[in-house]
Design an enzyme around this catalytic site. Structure first.
Site, PDB file in Angstrom:
ATOM      1  N   HIS A   1      53.125  37.473  51.035  1.00 29.94           N
ATOM      2  CA  HIS A   1      51.919  37.405  50.210  1.00 29.94           C
ATOM      3  C   HIS A   1      50.688  37.134  51.075  1.00 29.94           C
ATOM      4  CE1 HIS A   1      49.346  34.963  47.270  1.00 29.94           C
ATOM      5  NE2 HIS A   1      49.406  36.167  46.732  1.00 29.94           N
TER       6      HIS A   1
ATOM      7  N   HIS B   1      40.914  38.186  49.339  1.00 28.68           N
ATOM      8  CA  HIS B   1      41.386  37.942  47.980  1.00 28.68           C
ATOM      9  C   HIS B   1      40.264  37.579  47.012  1.00 28.68           C
ATOM     10  CE1 HIS B   1      42.856  35.398  44.658  1.00 28.68           C
ATOM     11  NE2 HIS B   1      43.841  36.280  44.614  1.00 28.68           N
TER      12      HIS B   1
END
Length: 302
Positions: free
Chosen positions: A50, A92
């Site tokens: 991730h 992100h």
């Protein structure tokens, strides 16, 4: 042996695919996309890093990609957004505050949205010090830089289009960069790339533009709605707290646009018991910031 770490397609899968092409008698036929189960081996759960190995290295940086590679993980998840001057960057949050020193470098530019800065301005930011002094000087990579590093490492990409509602047309931009960097060739399409988003409209836009690209939807659609998703996405990727074995089975019961059963990759699972619990539901993959922890918990380490 952790089969999902293999850099090449398993011999049986290659042999079957080649036999299919020979039987068709058409040398130019594109080989069908392999499922993650085909890549991992039946019964294996694919472990996806991730934002790279982000428990230990600054997320979405090349350092996190390299650490994942050193740990032996080839599936990397990342997040893509667009700058003021239309460059795709890997980050992100939709603002730059949490993971860079933007407030110090550009103090008068609040609220420091990614879309309000040029690529050159973002390239000036330190995206590593927040994770510790050892990572000082790490930068926010462009998508091109990220793809180059993955190729150099022989890694695969689960690419998330982040907040597409803020970036109209970003799907076209992503596909253009992927094409220019040869990530839409047969080899990458077959077993090295999936494009996903929380936006069904964004996933559908990618599928409509390039039906050969494998796609994923981030979320947990109602079981009754799954057939409509199966027309444009290959994966349903829900939050781990929403998982049940019955739900996973209902997803697996449907074939996606490439004629294979829909897959399930769940997120974000970072502790051993949560990983084992997720695996028991029958998921195909686990997206985790601590891939080494999850791999050990599942008993899939070398």
């Amino acid at each position: 042996m952790l089969v999902h770490m293999m850099r090449e397609v398993p011999v049986r899968a290659r042999t079957a695919a080649v036999a299919t092409v020979v039987a068709l008698g058409v040398a130019a036929v594109f080989l069908p996309a392999l499922s993650t189960q085909a890549l991992a081996g039946e019964g294996e759960v694919v472990v996806i890093a991730h934002r790279g190995a982000s428990a230990q290295a600054p997320e979405n940086t090349l350092a996190a990609v390299d650490l994942a590679d050193e740990l032996g993980f080839d599936w990397i998840e990342n997040d893509v957004q667009r700058t003021k001057d239309d460059v795709l960057v890997v980050i992100h949050d939709t603002d730059l505050k949490r993971t860079t020193d933007v407030e110090e470098v550009f103090p008068g530019r609040a609220p420091w949205k990614v879309r309000d800065f040029t690529a050159d301005e973002i390239a000036q930011l330190d995206a590593g010090s927040w994770k510790g002094g050892a990572h000082a000087g790490a930068r926010v990579p462009t998508l091109r830089e990220f793809l180059h590093r993955l190729d150099a490492n022989g890694q695969r990409l689960l690419l998330e289009i982040k907040a597409p509602e803020q970036y109209p047309g970003i799907e076209k931009d992503v596909l253009e960069v992927l094409s220019q960097e040869q990530w839409l060739d047969r080899r990458h399409l077959r077993n090295r790339l999936v494009v996903q988003s929380f936006s069904a409209a964004s996933v559908r836009a990618v599928h409509d533009a390039r039906p050969d690209v494998r796609t994923g939807f981030l979320g947990t659609p109602e079981p009754a709605d799954l057939p409509s998703y199966a027309s444009f996405t290959d994966q349903i990727n829900p939050r781990s707290t929403t998982l049940t074995a019955a739900y996973v089975a209902s997803v697996h019961a449907l074939d996606g646009p490439h004629g294979r059963p829909l897959e399930v990759n769940t997120w974000t699972v970072n502790d051993p018991e949560a990983a084992r619990r997720a695996a028991r539901t029958g998921v195909d993959g686990i997206i985790t910031s601590a891939p080494d922890v999850v791999e050990e918990a599942l008993g899939q380490d070398d």
